[in-house]
Scaffold this active site. Structure first.
Site, short mmCIF file in Angstrom:
data_model
loop_
_atom_site.label_atom_id
_atom_site.label_comp_id
_atom_site.label_asym_id
_atom_site.label_seq_id
_atom_site.Cartn_x
_atom_site.Cartn_y
_atom_site.Cartn_z
N ASN A 13 -8.80 1.94 9.38
CA ASN A 13 -8.45 1.33 10.75
C ASN A 13 -8.87 1.73 12.00
OD1 ASN A 13 -4.94 0.42 11.43
ND2 ASN A 13 -6.51 0.89 12.81
N THR A 14 -9.03 3.18 11.71
CA THR A 14 -10.02 3.54 13.58
C THR A 14 -10.81 3.94 13.68
OG1 THR A 14 -7.88 5.42 12.81
CG2 THR A 14 -9.88 6.16 14.14
N GLY B 264 -8.06 8.85 9.57
CA GLY B 264 -8.78 8.32 10.77
C GLY B 264 -9.12 10.27 11.67
N ALA C 186 -9.88 5.69 4.13
CA ALA C 186 -9.61 6.54 4.74
C ALA C 186 -11.05 7.51 5.27
CB ALA C 186 -8.63 7.47 4.60
N GLY C 187 -11.76 7.88 6.28
CA GLY C 187 -12.18 8.91 6.80
C GLY C 187 -13.73 7.87 6.74
N LYS D 224 0.84 -1.00 0.03
CA LYS D 224 -0.36 0.14 -0.18
C LYS D 224 1.06 1.44 -0.08
CE LYS D 224 -2.65 2.88 2.85
NZ LYS D 224 -3.62 3.45 3.66
#
Lengths: 66, 263
Positions: free
Chosen positions: B214-215, B166, B192-193, B105
């Site tokens: 992830n977050t 995040g 992301a987001g 990635k």
């Protein structure tokens, strides 16, 4: 002789190999990758690669990240 | 699905049953991360490449002892890289670390506050990595022209952000994601987001091939439960996309027939 490992100075016996360094750090097991002065050192050649005074070595592993 | 058989996600010639990719950052410990991974059904998990701690106990388990590369597809990232050179170097280290594994990635960041991608450095790194035989899944902005250019360079998946890394703000510009999708010949994965399950569903309903997060899982109060929610959200969003939603109308349209009323 002195080398820089992950940004820290380390004193090694003259004519040490990459393998000798990893043994002294107890890092011969586990998944790591080694870079010597910006060049990747394949695992299979750890024994052959001799270190020189002032060499910069990076030893990395996989950690958590997104 | 009885009426429609979906085709599985294919990245770099490999087939994945799950369209969810999760990260391994910010978890309490490796075991919580593994439990979330199992609950999410994800087959691909991102990892970061960092210096080993020279003082560390040799017997201490490492991430890859708990999350096995034999069971899961490990996706090393270039998080923290702000130049193409650092990103390429990180990928080469990752390939050595993972015994020649080519899937990476790529992310080259441009700014510490927004973690927005540095697109020019990302393009340069992608060119180098593709020439060096890597399979590059690339994090980028939601600019359709840049996404297309990354595909033309030879990236195996293009991963536009929905909102900053995040941030949990969701898919802030769904129309750009749609423009990217219309022109794409490689998988488009929102990276992301995503903040909660509905955000993942929205990405999938737009027609994205997958979602990376992830977050949203790691920072949930109950990460394993959120991982399970994300699994369902990605699946239901995918099914809704395949099913084809009804058109939006300004006015009502009665669901019960008007004929046959007795009053």
């Amino acid at each position: 002789m002195e080398v820089i490992v992950n940004g820290d100075q380390q004193v090694l016996a003259p004519a040490s190999s990459v393998m000798d360094l990893l043994e002294s750090l107890q890092m011969t097991q586990g998944r790591i990758a080694v870079e010597l002065n910006g060049k990747i050192i394949p695992k299979s050649t750890f024994q052959q690669h001799q270190l020189n005074d002032g060499d910069k070595i990076e030893i990395v592993q996989a950690i958590g990240g997104g | 699905m009885s009426q429609h058989e979906d085709i599985a996600l294919q990245v770099a010639g490999k087939t994945f049953q799950s369209r969810l990719i999760i990260g391994s950052g910010k978890y309490k410990d490796f075991n919580e991360n593994l439990a979330a991974l199992e609950a999410s059904g994800a087959e691909i998990i991102t990892v970061a490449i960092r210096r080993v701690n020279l003082g560390q106990n040799a017997d201490e388990p490492s991430l890859l002892d708990v999350i096995s590369p034999e069971t899961f597809t490990i996706l090393p990232n270039t998080a923290g890289c702000y130049t193409a050179d650092d990103a390429v170097r990180t990928c080469r280290m990752a390939r050595e670390l993972l015994d020649g594994h080519k899937l990476v990635k790529l992310e080259v960041l441009g700014d510490q506050t927004t973690l927005y991608p540095n697109v020019t450095e990302t393009l340069a790194a992608a060119e180098t990595l593709v020439k060096d035989d890597f399979d590059v899944m690339v994090y980028t902005s939601d600019d359709p022209l840049v996404a297309k250019r990354l595909e033309e360079i030879g990236c195996v998946a293009v991963m536009p952000l929905g909102a900053p890394i995040g941030s949990g703000l969701g898919i802030r510009n769904p129309y750009n994601i749609r423009l990217i999708l219309e022109n794409a010949k490689v998988p488009i994965i929102v990276d992301a987001g995503v903040g909660t399950a509905s955000d993942a569903s929205i990405a999938m309903e737009l027609g994205c091939d997958g979602v990376l997060m992830n977050t949203a899982i790691a920072e949930a109060k109950l990460p394993v439960l959120m991982a399970s929610a994300m699994k369902k959200a990605v699946e239901s969003g995918r099914e809704a996309f395949l099913a084809g939603r009804m058109p939006r109308r300004l006015y009502a349209s009665a669901s019960s027939p008007i004929d046959g009323t007795f009053f």
